[in-house]
Design a protein around this motif. Sequence first.
Motif, PDB file in Angstrom:
ATOM      1  N   ASP A 163       0.830  -1.177   0.000  1.00 38.62           N
ATOM      2  CA  ASP A 163       0.000   0.000   0.000  1.00 38.62           C
ATOM      3  C   ASP A 163       0.879   1.247   0.000  1.00 38.62           C
ATOM      4  O   ASP A 163       1.406   1.671   1.017  1.00 38.62           O
ATOM      5  N   VAL A 164       1.045   1.827  -1.185  1.00 35.40           N
ATOM      6  CA  VAL A 164       1.911   3.002  -1.326  1.00 35.40           C
ATOM      7  C   VAL A 164       1.399   4.144  -0.447  1.00 35.40           C
ATOM      8  O   VAL A 164       2.156   4.830   0.238  1.00 35.40           O
ATOM      9  N   ARG A 165       0.096   4.327  -0.461  1.00 32.86           N
ATOM     10  CA  ARG A 165      -0.525   5.420   0.295  1.00 32.86           C
ATOM     11  C   ARG A 165      -0.177   5.316   1.789  1.00 32.86           C
ATOM     12  O   ARG A 165       0.096   6.299   2.449  1.00 32.86           O
ATOM     13  N   ARG A 166      -0.194   4.090   2.295  1.00 33.17           N
ATOM     14  CA  ARG A 166       0.129   3.867   3.713  1.00 33.17           C
ATOM     15  C   ARG A 166       1.551   4.341   4.026  1.00 33.17           C
ATOM     16  O   ARG A 166       1.813   4.960   5.041  1.00 33.17           O
ATOM     17  N   ILE A 167       2.480   4.074   3.097  1.00 30.99           N
ATOM     18  CA  ILE A 167       3.875   4.489   3.310  1.00 30.99           C
ATOM     19  C   ILE A 167       3.942   6.022   3.312  1.00 30.99           C
ATOM     20  O   ILE A 167       4.616   6.634   4.153  1.00 30.99           O
ATOM     21  N   PHE A 168       3.218   6.646   2.394  1.00 32.48           N
ATOM     22  CA  PHE A 168       3.207   8.110   2.323  1.00 32.48           C
ATOM     23  C   PHE A 168       2.623   8.707   3.608  1.00 32.48           C
ATOM     24  O   PHE A 168       3.146   9.663   4.166  1.00 32.48           O
ATOM     25  N   GLU A 169       1.502   8.121   4.056  1.00 29.54           N
ATOM     26  CA  GLU A 169       0.855   8.648   5.273  1.00 29.54           C
ATOM     27  C   GLU A 169       1.783   8.501   6.472  1.00 29.54           C
ATOM     28  O   GLU A 169       1.823   9.358   7.354  1.00 29.54           O
ATOM     29  N   ASN A 170       2.537   7.428   6.468  1.00 26.97           N
ATOM     30  CA  ASN A 170       3.488   7.237   7.565  1.00 26.97           C
ATOM     31  C   ASN A 170       4.593   8.293   7.529  1.00 26.97           C
ATOM     32  O   ASN A 170       5.052   8.789   8.562  1.00 26.97           O
ATOM     33  N   LEU A 171       5.006   8.682   6.316  1.00 23.84           N
ATOM     34  CA  LEU A 171       6.005   9.758   6.205  1.00 23.84           C
ATOM     35  C   LEU A 171       5.412  11.072   6.721  1.00 23.84           C
ATOM     36  O   LEU A 171       6.080  11.835   7.421  1.00 23.84           O
ATOM     37  N   VAL A 172       4.132  11.308   6.402  1.00 25.97           N
ATOM     38  CA  VAL A 172       3.463  12.531   6.898  1.00 25.97           C
ATOM     39  C   VAL A 172       3.385  12.471   8.428  1.00 25.97           C
ATOM     40  O   VAL A 172       3.673  13.445   9.124  1.00 25.97           O
ATOM     41  N   ALA A 176       6.669  14.629   7.225  1.00 27.46           N
ATOM     42  CA  ALA A 176       6.682  15.107   5.820  1.00 27.46           C
ATOM     43  C   ALA A 176       5.426  15.943   5.562  1.00 27.46           C
ATOM     44  O   ALA A 176       4.420  15.781   6.256  1.00 27.46           O
ATOM     45  N   THR A 177       5.480  16.832   4.568  1.00 24.71           N
ATOM     46  CA  THR A 177       4.304  17.677   4.322  1.00 24.71           C
ATOM     47  C   THR A 177       3.227  16.862   3.611  1.00 24.71           C
ATOM     48  O   THR A 177       3.522  15.909   2.883  1.00 24.71           O
ATOM     49  N   GLU A 178       1.971  17.285   3.815  1.00 27.73           N
ATOM     50  CA  GLU A 178       0.844  16.571   3.190  1.00 27.73           C
ATOM     51  C   GLU A 178       0.859  16.696   1.668  1.00 27.73           C
ATOM     52  O   GLU A 178       0.130  15.976   0.987  1.00 27.73           O
ATOM     53  N   ILE A 188      10.566  14.791  -1.386  1.00 26.34           N
ATOM     54  CA  ILE A 188      10.725  15.448  -0.079  1.00 26.34           C
ATOM     55  C   ILE A 188      11.909  16.398  -0.085  1.00 26.34           C
ATOM     56  O   ILE A 188      11.819  17.526   0.393  1.00 26.34           O
ATOM     57  N   GLY A 189      13.040  15.945  -0.621  1.00 23.38           N
ATOM     58  CA  GLY A 189      14.226  16.813  -0.649  1.00 23.38           C
ATOM     59  C   GLY A 189      15.192  16.448   0.459  1.00 23.38           C
ATOM     60  O   GLY A 189      14.796  16.115   1.578  1.00 23.38           O
ATOM     61  N   THR A 190      16.469  16.542   0.127  1.00 23.96           N
ATOM     62  CA  THR A 190      17.510  16.079   1.046  1.00 23.96           C
ATOM     63  C   THR A 190      17.619  16.941   2.299  1.00 23.96           C
ATOM     64  O   THR A 190      18.078  16.468   3.340  1.00 23.96           O
ATOM     65  N   ILE A 196      12.832  13.835   9.269  1.00 27.21           N
ATOM     66  CA  ILE A 196      11.808  12.778   9.244  1.00 27.21           C
ATOM     67  C   ILE A 196      12.413  11.467   9.749  1.00 27.21           C
ATOM     68  O   ILE A 196      11.813  10.737  10.535  1.00 27.21           O
ATOM     69  N   ILE A 197      13.641  11.216   9.312  1.00 25.73           N
ATOM     70  CA  ILE A 197      14.309   9.971   9.700  1.00 25.73           C
ATOM     71  C   ILE A 197      14.604   9.965  11.212  1.00 25.73           C
ATOM     72  O   ILE A 197      14.414   8.963  11.891  1.00 25.73           O
ATOM     73  N   LYS A 198      14.993  11.118  11.715  1.00 26.06           N
ATOM     74  CA  LYS A 198      15.240  11.227  13.169  1.00 26.06           C
ATOM     75  C   LYS A 198      13.920  10.971  13.936  1.00 26.06           C
ATOM     76  O   LYS A 198      13.903  10.262  14.938  1.00 26.06           O
ATOM     77  N   ASN A 199      12.824  11.525  13.421  1.00 23.11           N
ATOM     78  CA  ASN A 199      11.523  11.301  14.076  1.00 23.11           C
ATOM     79  C   ASN A 199      11.166   9.814  14.081  1.00 23.11           C
ATOM     80  O   ASN A 199      10.617   9.306  15.056  1.00 23.11           O
ATOM     81  N   ILE A 200      11.469   9.136  12.979  1.00 19.05           N
ATOM     82  CA  ILE A 200      11.166   7.691  12.911  1.00 19.05           C
ATOM     83  C   ILE A 200      11.971   6.957  13.985  1.00 19.05           C
ATOM     84  O   ILE A 200      11.443   6.148  14.745  1.00 19.05           O
ATOM     85  N   ARG A 201      13.270   7.297  14.057  1.00 24.08           N
ATOM     86  CA  ARG A 201      14.110   6.627  15.073  1.00 24.08           C
ATOM     87  C   ARG A 201      13.574   6.894  16.488  1.00 24.08           C
ATOM     88  O   ARG A 201      13.434   5.988  17.302  1.00 24.08           O
ATOM     89  N   GLU A 202      13.239   8.183  16.749  1.00 23.31           N
ATOM     90  CA  GLU A 202      12.778   8.525  18.103  1.00 23.31           C
ATOM     91  C   GLU A 202      11.480   7.799  18.436  1.00 23.31           C
ATOM     92  O   GLU A 202      11.256   7.385  19.567  1.00 23.31           O
ATOM     93  N   ASN A 203      10.642   7.617  17.444  1.00 26.68           N
ATOM     94  CA  ASN A 203       9.392   6.898  17.655  1.00 26.68           C
ATOM     95  C   ASN A 203       9.654   5.426  17.979  1.00 26.68           C
ATOM     96  O   ASN A 203       9.012   4.847  18.856  1.00 26.68           O
ATOM     97  N   ILE A 204      10.597   4.844  17.263  1.00 28.89           N
ATOM     98  CA  ILE A 204      10.934   3.430  17.516  1.00 28.89           C
ATOM     99  C   ILE A 204      11.435   3.284  18.959  1.00 28.89           C
ATOM    100  O   ILE A 204      11.021   2.383  19.692  1.00 28.89           O
ATOM    101  N   LEU A 205      12.290   4.215  19.381  1.00 29.97           N
ATOM    102  CA  LEU A 205      12.840   4.144  20.742  1.00 29.97           C
ATOM    103  C   LEU A 205      11.721   4.379  21.780  1.00 29.97           C
ATOM    104  O   LEU A 205      11.647   3.695  22.789  1.00 29.97           O
ATOM    105  N   LYS A 206      10.853   5.340  21.471  1.00 35.02           N
ATOM    106  CA  LYS A 206       9.773   5.685  22.409  1.00 35.02           C
ATOM    107  C   LYS A 206       8.898   4.471  22.729  1.00 35.02           C
ATOM    108  O   LYS A 206       8.458   4.280  23.852  1.00 35.02           O
ATOM    109  N   TYR A 207       8.654   3.641  21.723  1.00 35.64           N
ATOM    110  CA  TYR A 207       7.778   2.482  21.941  1.00 35.64           C
ATOM    111  C   TYR A 207       8.534   1.236  22.391  1.00 35.64           C
ATOM    112  O   TYR A 207       7.964   0.160  22.467  1.00 35.64           O
TER     113      TYR A 207
END
Length: 518
Positions: A163-172, A176-178, A188-190, A196-207
Amino acid sequence: MVKELQLRVNLIEERKEDILKKKASKKLEINIASITAIKVLRKSIDARKKDVIFNYKVAVYINEPLPETPDYVFDYKDVSNAKEIHIIGFGPAGMYAALRCIELGYKPIVLERGKNVQDRRRDLRAINQFHDVNEDSNYCFGEGGAGTYSDGKLYTRSLKRGDVRRIFENLVYHGATEQILIDAHPHIGTNKLPKIIKNIRENILKYGGEVHFDSRVTDFIIKNNKLQAIQLQNGTEMTVNSVILATGHSARDIYELLHKKDILLKAKSFAMGVRVEHPQEIIDQIQYSCTGQRDELLPAAAYSLVHQVNNRGVYSFCMCPGGFIVPAATANGEVVVNGMSPSRRNNKFANSGIVVEINVDKDLPKYEKFGVLKGLQYQKDLEKLAFNAGGRTQVAPAQRLTDFVEGRFSHSLNETSYQPGLNSSPIHSLLPKLIGSRLRKGFTAFGKKMHGYYTQEANIIGVESRTSSPVNIPRKDNLEHPQIAGLFPCGEGGGYAGGIISAAMDGERCAEAAIANL
Ligand code: FAD
């Protein structure tokens, strides 16, 4: 009432206030006052004709308020004490595998050879300024994987794979911007990706998940065809149950390790070539049929080109409008180029890989002695050739496009975005014929398709070698390796993805498969 509509807006209209409302009221033959809101669902630009058209898909809210923007909620669970899944590599595949584990109530333990996204920057500077490649932290290795310092183009052809949309929503969800949910060619741009990547890591650690940097996996301990443990370069041994191997296509040591241990691998066809760099203005003028600068409402123009030469495709790959060419080597002694761009795509150059399909069964007879690693060895040899031609630093060999095609040495080169610098080299005579002659024919054909593309104002820069994996790590229907129980090859390194989104989708699938195996 809500009605969905397709609307076409030209450049002059695009500047007008409430143009979508006006067009919608006319098309629906309703009073404009009854339209309470318009929500853009999709936006694309059609520049095929001289008059550029913006195509909108919109939801028109008639006498009804616009619902609040949905929060993209993912049901992450506290997995601190849950069963563990080990994930090697923290690129898009590894990150999304970890997030999916948490959603399903399992604890991801991520092992990443590189550094966190912040510290990684210093190593990129070292490559650009001092030509020093850290073999664990570079444009391909480190937090976020090869997708971090990239264009962040989110295009994928593999719509079936998940589900491509699911991956996009997860980035948002992670910052990431809507806009990425709307644009036909989202990116998205470098400059935005690291956050965004830092937020993903922090979320993984948080849970309750774990992410270990500077943790290169160097060995697999296998007993009775079952993966028992993994070993890190610092000697630590970790007992494992299910392991998702998401090390990307640049982790040559992993392919070599698997091969040494007689673990089944297959040679895979891939593509190689050069990167071409034009002034962005030339591409804008061709694509938007304009003279001078493009209209300020238009994004830096992109292109996509393909041509068949002697039964092999020659095509543009990872085109970066308004971008930079970057040194993407993962070891000293090799030169590899790739492209990235910032979110505004406002650099003055347009670059793209132009690559030739390499059929691994037919095209590499001299490499047969390398068995399943023949494509890998061929890649290595061309990267070494580029290193030598550049002058044995990260300076890359380059030639004017017209000189390359017409077989002349370039006595001067065009300005470039490639920071380590360029060295004029006779790339036409250095590249193997298999690639060189097809590229030359391909460029000539591209010049006919896009008038102005074939120009001495463009440079070609070598080599573009890391387009996709030259090796496939096989897996069964349940995504497990056919010989080694508990090993789940994943993402681009396994040969199951070709970009950020398809790698992320494969990561999710592998997490589900690895959990089913517990
Ligand atoms: P990778 O992203 O390669 O991640 C693998 C990770 O594993 C790395 O972090 C690496 O450090 C780690 N690793 C490797 N070996 C080990 C080990 N032994 N132990 C522990 N960790 C290890 N794709 C797009 O879709 N859009 C783009 O705009 C785009 N631009 C790009 C620009 C550049 C400069 C580059 C290099 C690539 C670009 N790509 C782009 C390709 C995209 O980045 C990859 O397709 C994608 O990142 C693959 O994801 P992956 O998770 O499978 O592997």
